[in-house]
Motif scaffolding. Structure first.
Motif, PDB file in Angstrom:
ATOM      1  N   THR A   1      15.040  26.405 -17.810  1.00  0.00           N
ATOM      2  CA  THR A   1      14.259  27.643 -17.898  1.00  0.00           C
ATOM      3  C   THR A   1      13.375  27.668 -19.142  1.00  0.00           C
ATOM      4  O   THR A   1      12.510  28.542 -19.260  1.00  0.00           O
ATOM      5  CB  THR A   1      15.176  28.876 -17.945  1.00  0.00           C
ATOM      6  N   SER A   2      13.593  26.742 -20.068  1.00  0.00           N
ATOM      7  CA  SER A   2      12.907  26.783 -21.369  1.00  0.00           C
ATOM      8  C   SER A   2      11.402  26.615 -21.209  1.00  0.00           C
ATOM      9  O   SER A   2      10.933  25.718 -20.502  1.00  0.00           O
ATOM     10  CB  SER A   2      13.462  25.700 -22.290  1.00  0.00           C
ATOM     11  N   GLY A   3      10.666  27.491 -21.884  1.00  0.00           N
ATOM     12  CA  GLY A   3       9.211  27.459 -21.780  1.00  0.00           C
ATOM     13  C   GLY A   3       8.681  28.155 -20.546  1.00  0.00           C
ATOM     14  O   GLY A   3       7.474  28.248 -20.355  1.00  0.00           O
ATOM     15  N   GLY A   4       9.594  28.640 -19.704  1.00  0.00           N
ATOM     16  CA  GLY A   4       9.212  29.375 -18.503  1.00  0.00           C
ATOM     17  C   GLY A   4       9.749  30.785 -18.584  1.00  0.00           C
ATOM     18  O   GLY A   4       9.147  31.660 -19.201  1.00  0.00           O
ATOM     19  N   SER A   5      10.911  31.010 -17.969  1.00  0.00           N
ATOM     20  CA  SER A   5      11.498  32.347 -17.993  1.00  0.00           C
ATOM     21  C   SER A   5      12.286  32.620 -19.270  1.00  0.00           C
ATOM     22  O   SER A   5      12.785  33.725 -19.467  1.00  0.00           O
ATOM     23  CB  SER A   5      12.408  32.548 -16.775  1.00  0.00           C
ATOM     24  N   SER A   6      12.425  31.620 -20.132  1.00  0.00           N
ATOM     25  CA  SER A   6      13.047  31.832 -21.436  1.00  0.00           C
ATOM     26  C   SER A   6      12.246  31.079 -22.499  1.00  0.00           C
ATOM     27  O   SER A   6      11.400  30.237 -22.181  1.00  0.00           O
ATOM     28  CB  SER A   6      14.515  31.369 -21.448  1.00  0.00           C
TER      29      SER A   6
ATOM     30  N   PRO B   1      19.168  24.929 -14.962  1.00  0.00           N
ATOM     31  CA  PRO B   1      18.749  26.198 -15.565  1.00  0.00           C
ATOM     32  C   PRO B   1      19.952  26.951 -16.130  1.00  0.00           C
ATOM     33  O   PRO B   1      21.036  26.939 -15.539  1.00  0.00           O
ATOM     34  CB  PRO B   1      18.108  26.957 -14.405  1.00  0.00           C
ATOM     35  N   VAL B   2      19.759  27.578 -17.276  1.00  0.00           N
ATOM     36  CA  VAL B   2      20.792  28.424 -17.882  1.00  0.00           C
ATOM     37  C   VAL B   2      20.197  29.825 -18.018  1.00  0.00           C
ATOM     38  O   VAL B   2      19.670  30.200 -19.075  1.00  0.00           O
ATOM     39  CB  VAL B   2      21.250  27.885 -19.245  1.00  0.00           C
ATOM     40  N   PRO B   3      20.239  30.615 -16.933  1.00  0.00           N
ATOM     41  CA  PRO B   3      19.631  31.946 -16.944  1.00  0.00           C
ATOM     42  C   PRO B   3      20.578  32.975 -17.550  1.00  0.00           C
ATOM     43  O   PRO B   3      20.943  33.977 -16.910  1.00  0.00           O
ATOM     44  CB  PRO B   3      19.384  32.217 -15.463  1.00  0.00           C
ATOM     45  N   ALA B   4      20.979  32.758 -18.785  1.00  0.00           N
ATOM     46  CA  ALA B   4      21.973  33.614 -19.425  1.00  0.00           C
ATOM     47  C   ALA B   4      21.501  34.050 -20.797  1.00  0.00           C
ATOM     48  O   ALA B   4      20.707  33.356 -21.448  1.00  0.00           O
ATOM     49  CB  ALA B   4      23.304  32.855 -19.556  1.00  0.00           C
ATOM     50  N   SER B   5      21.966  35.217 -21.221  1.00  0.00           N
ATOM     51  CA  SER B   5      21.805  35.736 -22.567  1.00  0.00           C
ATOM     52  C   SER B   5      20.346  35.962 -22.957  1.00  0.00           C
ATOM     53  O   SER B   5      19.511  36.325 -22.119  1.00  0.00           O
ATOM     54  CB  SER B   5      22.510  34.841 -23.577  1.00  0.00           C
ATOM     55  N   GLU B   6      20.022  35.742 -24.237  1.00  0.00           N
ATOM     56  CA  GLU B   6      18.683  36.051 -24.747  1.00  0.00           C
ATOM     57  C   GLU B   6      17.642  35.134 -24.124  1.00  0.00           C
ATOM     58  O   GLU B   6      17.823  33.913 -24.085  1.00  0.00           O
ATOM     59  CB  GLU B   6      18.663  35.945 -26.275  1.00  0.00           C
ATOM     60  N   ARG B   7      16.528  35.744 -23.698  1.00  0.00           N
ATOM     61  CA  ARG B   7      15.505  34.967 -23.012  1.00  0.00           C
ATOM     62  C   ARG B   7      14.183  34.935 -23.774  1.00  0.00           C
ATOM     63  O   ARG B   7      13.588  33.905 -23.993  1.00  0.00           O
ATOM     64  CB  ARG B   7      15.249  35.538 -21.600  1.00  0.00           C
ATOM     65  N   ASN B   8      13.705  36.131 -24.176  1.00  0.00           N
ATOM     66  CA  ASN B   8      12.415  36.224 -24.849  1.00  0.00           C
ATOM     67  C   ASN B   8      12.371  37.480 -25.708  1.00  0.00           C
ATOM     68  O   ASN B   8      13.144  38.435 -25.508  1.00  0.00           O
ATOM     69  CB  ASN B   8      11.255  36.297 -23.829  1.00  0.00           C
ATOM     70  N   ARG B   9      11.467  37.473 -26.657  1.00  0.00           N
ATOM     71  CA  ARG B   9      11.166  38.669 -27.446  1.00  0.00           C
ATOM     72  C   ARG B   9      10.177  39.533 -26.675  1.00  0.00           C
ATOM     73  O   ARG B   9       9.217  39.021 -26.081  1.00  0.00           O
ATOM     74  CB  ARG B   9      10.570  38.227 -28.786  1.00  0.00           C
TER      75      ARG B   9
END
Length: 265
Positions: free
Chosen positions: A200-205, A254-262
């Motif tokens: 998910t990095s650089g996308g949804s997080s 994907p790790v769609p958990a916890s903090e994602r973005n500011r």
């Protein structure tokens, strides 16, 4: 839902609220206005930072006039003072300019001055941290295997400079039956620190995150709780020098958990 899961969810909500408060605090990461490496300013004059800051004897010699408006340990500074790297809380930094705090930083033998200002535009714009609610499926049993000796790898940092990252061992765990490994640093209290990315990095997080598992048990057992994955400081201010994940620490899942973005207003 079991009582244990209800408690875990409540603990996560409290943790998330505390994280938002810490980030938004007057001297939290959003207040960092600049990291100024003294090697870039041989005359000791840093733009927009009062005083004259020069490297000397492994520390910093700060010279100030009354017009600079600086204080040291709560008292007006006129003349010279010798400073070493400041490792305490930002709000307790020795050097201040009104509400600003000027902090000496040391990295790999290089010295810098960090400028923290509660009135920073980033702090004024911040609204919250986007985060996925607690999911018990992302609390994974793992095993930590320490290296015989600490290893140092060179990794890129958020400021574009490559620096050493110390690693003390590896955590192994499974996601949907497939084994995965993350390299970890060992903190002085025995807890672990992981810099990782995932699908998910650089996308949804954000492009990478931190994870801080508790100290492993004597047999190496450790809980890998991705519900506590953290955005790094550089997600809140461009002037932090966060390390990127070392080779091998980008998960293919994907790790769609916890903090994602500011999230800003």
């Amino acid at each position: 839902m079991s009582t244990d899961e209800q408690q875990a969810r409540q603990e996560w909500r409290s943790w998330h609220e505390e994280r938002i408060g810490t980030v938004a605090a007057p001297y939290g990461p959003l207040s960092l206005m600049g990291t100024h490496w003294l090697s870039d300013y041989p005359d000791g004059r840093i733009p927009a930072v009062p005083g004259r800051w020069r490297e000397e004897g492994g520390g910093v010699l700060l010279t100030a006039t009354p017009e600079d408006g600086l204080s040291i340990d709560g008292k007006p500074l006129t003349g010279e003072v010798r400073l070493m790297a400041d490792r305490g809380p930002i709000d307790g930094a020795r050097v201040a300019h009104g509400a600003r705090r000027l902090v000496v930083l040391s990295r790999e033998g290089l010295l810098a001055v960090r400028d923290f200002d509660p009135a920073s535009p980033a702090r004024q714009a911040f609204r919250t941290i986007e985060a996925t609610p607690y999911d018990p499926g992302w609390v994974l049993p793992g095993t930590f295997r320490p290296y015989l000796a600490e290893r140092t790898v060179r990794v890129g940092n958020a400021d574009g400079v490559e620096r050493g990252l110390g690693l003390g061992g590896e955590i192994t765990f499974e996601v949907e039956g497939a084994a995965h490994t993350l390299q970890a640093a060992v903190e002085p209290d025995g807890s672990l620190w992981v810099v990782f990315a995932d699908a998910t990095s650089g996308g949804s997080s954000y492009r990478f995150r931190f994870l801080r598992p508790a100290p492993p048990a004597e047999d190496g057992r450790v809980s890998v709780d991705f519900n506590r994955a953290l955005l790094p400081p550089c997600a809140f201010a461009d002037h932090f020098i966060c390390p990127f994940p070392p080779p091998g620490n980008t998960l293919s899942v994907p790790v769609p958990a916890s903090e994602r973005n500011r999230i800003d207003a």
